[in-house]
Design a protein around this motif. Structure first.
Motif, mmCIF file in Angstrom:
data_model
loop_
_atom_site.group_PDB
_atom_site.id
_atom_site.type_symbol
_atom_site.label_atom_id
_atom_site.label_comp_id
_atom_site.label_asym_id
_atom_site.label_seq_id
_atom_site.Cartn_x
_atom_site.Cartn_y
_atom_site.Cartn_z
ATOM 1 N N CYS A 1 0.813 -1.272 0.022
ATOM 2 C CA CYS A 1 0.002 0.043 -0.008
ATOM 3 C C CYS A 1 0.953 1.162 0.150
ATOM 4 N N ARG A 2 1.962 1.206 0.851
ATOM 5 C CA ARG A 2 2.739 2.372 0.587
ATOM 6 C C ARG A 2 3.658 2.671 -0.483
ATOM 7 N N SER A 3 3.754 1.471 -1.174
ATOM 8 C CA SER A 3 4.480 1.978 -2.496
ATOM 9 C C SER A 3 3.544 2.855 -3.476
ATOM 10 N N ILE A 4 2.183 2.147 -3.526
ATOM 11 C CA ILE A 4 1.310 2.674 -4.314
ATOM 12 C C ILE A 4 1.003 4.289 -3.747
ATOM 13 N N LEU B 1 3.143 6.197 -2.204
ATOM 14 C CA LEU B 1 4.447 7.206 -2.591
ATOM 15 C C LEU B 1 4.364 7.417 -4.330
ATOM 16 N N LYS B 2 3.941 6.121 -4.933
ATOM 17 C CA LYS B 2 3.860 6.412 -6.461
ATOM 18 C C LYS B 2 2.825 7.766 -6.860
ATOM 19 N N ASN B 3 1.866 7.809 -6.123
ATOM 20 C CA ASN B 3 0.854 8.708 -6.321
ATOM 21 C C ASN B 3 1.055 10.071 -5.834
ATOM 22 N N ASN B 4 1.676 10.232 -4.770
ATOM 23 C CA ASN B 4 2.075 11.371 -3.917
ATOM 24 C C ASN B 4 3.334 11.969 -3.897
ATOM 25 N N TYR B 5 4.365 11.107 -4.076
ATOM 26 C CA TYR B 5 5.848 11.454 -3.929
ATOM 27 C C TYR B 5 6.658 10.987 -5.010
ATOM 28 N N CYS B 6 6.057 10.767 -6.188
ATOM 29 C CA CYS B 6 7.113 10.746 -7.330
ATOM 30 C C CYS B 6 6.890 11.775 -8.260
ATOM 31 N N ILE B 7 7.598 12.967 -7.942
ATOM 32 C CA ILE B 7 7.451 14.190 -8.371
ATOM 33 C C ILE B 7 8.198 14.495 -9.799
ATOM 34 N N SER B 8 9.486 14.031 -9.749
ATOM 35 C CA SER B 8 10.256 14.164 -11.086
ATOM 36 C C SER B 8 10.188 13.079 -11.808
ATOM 37 N N SER B 9 10.507 13.125 -13.031
ATOM 38 C CA SER B 9 10.527 12.392 -13.942
ATOM 39 C C SER B 9 11.421 11.106 -13.631
ATOM 40 N N SER B 10 12.681 11.426 -12.926
ATOM 41 C CA SER B 10 13.613 10.484 -12.436
ATOM 42 C C SER B 10 13.327 9.678 -11.282
ATOM 43 N N ILE C 1 22.115 2.967 -2.536
ATOM 44 C CA ILE C 1 21.775 3.255 -3.858
ATOM 45 C C ILE C 1 20.204 4.045 -3.588
ATOM 46 N N ARG C 2 20.043 4.632 -2.479
ATOM 47 C CA ARG C 2 18.963 5.596 -2.065
ATOM 48 C C ARG C 2 19.154 7.050 -2.681
ATOM 49 N N LYS C 3 18.342 7.406 -3.357
ATOM 50 C CA LYS C 3 18.587 8.794 -3.831
ATOM 51 C C LYS C 3 18.204 9.901 -2.910
ATOM 52 N N ASN C 4 19.204 10.812 -2.711
ATOM 53 C CA ASN C 4 19.095 11.708 -1.313
ATOM 54 C C ASN C 4 18.273 13.051 -1.706
ATOM 55 N N SER C 5 16.938 13.083 -2.029
ATOM 56 C CA SER C 5 16.198 14.079 -2.278
ATOM 57 C C SER C 5 15.446 14.512 -0.913
ATOM 58 N N GLU C 6 14.836 15.648 -0.826
ATOM 59 C CA GLU C 6 14.190 16.103 0.372
ATOM 60 C C GLU C 6 13.041 15.359 0.679
ATOM 61 N N TYR C 7 12.440 14.724 -0.319
ATOM 62 C CA TYR C 7 11.224 13.750 0.046
ATOM 63 C C TYR C 7 11.518 12.135 -0.016
ATOM 64 N N SER C 8 12.732 11.875 -0.086
ATOM 65 C CA SER C 8 13.111 10.421 -0.250
ATOM 66 C C SER C 8 12.868 9.684 1.086
ATOM 67 N N THR C 9 12.103 8.436 0.866
ATOM 68 C CA THR C 9 11.996 7.431 2.247
ATOM 69 C C THR C 9 12.260 6.043 1.900
ATOM 70 N N THR C 10 12.492 5.515 3.011
ATOM 71 C CA THR C 10 12.799 4.000 3.027
ATOM 72 C C THR C 10 11.934 3.349 4.252
ATOM 73 N N LEU C 11 11.291 2.435 3.866
ATOM 74 C CA LEU C 11 10.618 1.406 4.661
ATOM 75 C C LEU C 11 11.126 -0.151 4.944
ATOM 76 N N PHE C 12 11.552 -0.464 6.012
ATOM 77 C CA PHE C 12 11.947 -1.854 6.291
ATOM 78 C C PHE C 12 10.708 -2.786 7.106
ATOM 79 N N THR C 13 10.705 -4.035 6.729
ATOM 80 C CA THR C 13 9.985 -4.740 7.420
ATOM 81 C C THR C 13 10.805 -5.762 8.062
ATOM 82 N N TYR C 14 10.407 -6.260 9.446
ATOM 83 C CA TYR C 14 11.166 -7.014 10.078
ATOM 84 C C TYR C 14 10.363 -8.048 10.976
#
Length: 480
Positions: A35-38, A40-49, A252-265
């Motif tokens: 759910c989070r991936s979707i 982020l796709k719809n809200n925090y993929c602002i640039s074409s890259s 391999i994480r891009k350092n933009s001001e809105y970058s995020t990482t989620l881990f499950t454990y």
């Protein structure tokens, strides 16, 4: 698709660049990650890259995640839809190994297991002269030594003093090498550290890479500006990763001001003895950055609801003592789900009625073979099928010496740990360090272990041999 309030808060978290979601199996971690991936796709993929990477630790977990992702995608995409949503799909779902392969130099030469053993044996022979009293310096302990060297390297312990004082008890959680104690500030630790240095030196001279050096090469290569970086990374299942794996993911994480990482454990699923998270009270995933942590406790009933038909496996369980058998199916994506078929069709066992039984690698139904103490997998069985299930384990069968007892090559035998057996019991025994499965025969001529195949000879016990009863066979699992 319906999430609880806390699950929805995690999926839509807008404040924290790093999230950690902890919980046991089926508490919704994978569903939240999908759910989070979707979101982020719809809200925090602002640039074409901007790209989103979802990492799974194995092909099996990848298939499981893809199934969950597909089942919730339409609902989640509608729920999280915005004007910012990209026209093309920006989400990649992959295994960790496949991702690392993209960052490796083309001329990388990986050392295989045979070469690794050969190099280690050579180093062991050299060290025996300096450490004649260190018992692990022989071929019997080579798997233990490989594990320990990989763990030291994976953790980045390049200093002997650090390794001498680090806690190393967590590996016993996997019941591996339980007879080897690594005391702090000991000659054994010093010896193993020197063995690692010699091993590394020989690898370097031959210009070869082992699995740890492979990860280091991927990390080094990931710094090249031409290689892809990801704005958002989701790692579904970090419990079996090493520290170097985590370092690679962060690299391999891009350092933009809105970058995020989620881990499950999930601490219940740790199966890798070199995992960074064995016996760790504080899970440290990134340096100098606070991680928002969530712990899920309630079972999430909607996880894994869409199951492909070909994921169902058919089995027969034969109760040796009571001479009864049960046919059942289990879901390869949720192996704790047991459903009876045949005369008892459609009876499904719930969580309180099943027991998790560990599977060990192999035991011979033929000539005795060396015991491998490593837990390879687990199998869930109804508790009332196996009396005293907590003291049971499963051994895979190799060979055909017990075929007349309907125990064939590839079957799995449920063994009950015990120190006593009766005449005619089928037993697993350790004879001078090698294991076999045979029928016990006790008479006036002494003790013998009898095959159930006329092509094999009985194994008669002599006074010089060390024989230890591993356990009694109580059931046989057959894949249909």
């Amino acid at each position: 698709m319906k999430l609880t309030s806390i699950e929805n808060n995690i999926a839509e978290d807008r404040k924290h660049p790093f999230l950690l979601v902890k919980g046991k199996n089926n508490t919704g971690k994978s569903t939240i990650a999908a759910c989070r991936s979707i979101f982020l796709k719809n809200n925090y993929c602002i640039s074409s890259s901007d790209k989103i990477l979802i990492i799974n630790n194995s092909k099996q977990s990848l298939n499981k995640f893809n199934n969950i992702y597909s089942s919730i995608y339409d609902d989640a995409n509608f729920k999280y839809s915005t004007l910012l949503a990209p026209e093309k799909d920006v989400i990649e779902i992959s295994t960790l190994d496949d991702v690392m392969d993209r960052y490796l130099p083309s001329n990388l030469k990986l050392v295989d297991e045979k070469e690794t053993n050969s190099i280690l044996k050579s180093c062991i022979d050299d060290l025996k002269k300096l450490y004649p009293n260190i018992k692990v310096l022989n071929d019997t302990y080579i798997e233990f030594l490989k594990d320990e060297i990989q763990w030291i390297k994976s953790c980045g312990y390049n200093n002997l003093d650090v390794y001498q004082n680090i806690a190393r008890t967590g590996r016993n959680l996997l019941k591996k090498h339980v007879n080897v104690r690594l005391n702090k500030n000991s000659n054994m630790r010093k010896c193993i550290f020197e063995l690692m240095l010699m091993y590394n030196d020989k690898l370097n001279r031959q210009r070869q890479f082992d699995t740890v050096e492979k990860i280091k090469a991927a990390i080094k290569n990931s710094r090249k500006s031409s290689l892809k970086k990801y704005t958002h990374i989701i790692v579904d299942g970090i419990e079996n990763l090493t520290k170097l794996h985590v370092d690679f993911i962060n690299s391999i994480r891009k350092n933009s001001e809105y970058s995020t990482t989620l881990f499950t454990y999930n601490s219940d699923l740790i199966e890798n003895s070199t995992s960074w998270f064995i016996n760790k009270k504080n899970i440290r995933l990134v340096s100098e950055t606070k991680i928002k942590s969530y712990t899920l406790k309630n079972s999430y009933k909607n996880e894994n609801t869409t199951i492909p038909l070909n994921s169902l496996e058919k089995f027969t369980y034969k109760d040796i003592k009571h001479k009864t058998s049960f046919e059942f199916i289990r879901d390869n994506y949720d192996t704790s789900k047991i459903i009876l078929t045949g005369n008892s069709a459609n009876i499904e066992y719930g969580e309180n009625e099943i027991e998790k039984i560990p599977i060990f690698n192999e035991i011979a139904a033929g000539e005795p073979i060396l015991i491998n103490s490593q837990i390879e997998d687990k199998f869930y069985l109804p508790r009332y099928w196996v009396k005293d299930a907590k003291n049971c384990f499963i051994l895979k069968i190799k060979g055909d010496s017990m075929i007349n007892a309907d125990i064939n090559d590839g079957d799995c035998v449920v063994i009950k740990k015990t120190g006593a057996a009766e005449n005619r019991d089928i037993v697993a025994v350790n004879i001078d360090g090698s294991a076999t499965l045979k029928r016990l025969k006790m008479d006036k001529d002494g003790i013998a272990f009898m095959p159930e195949n006329e092509l094999y000879s009985p194994i008669k016990v002599t006074e010089d041999e060390q024989v230890m009863l591993i356990g009694i066979a109580v059931g046989v699992l057959k894949s249909n």
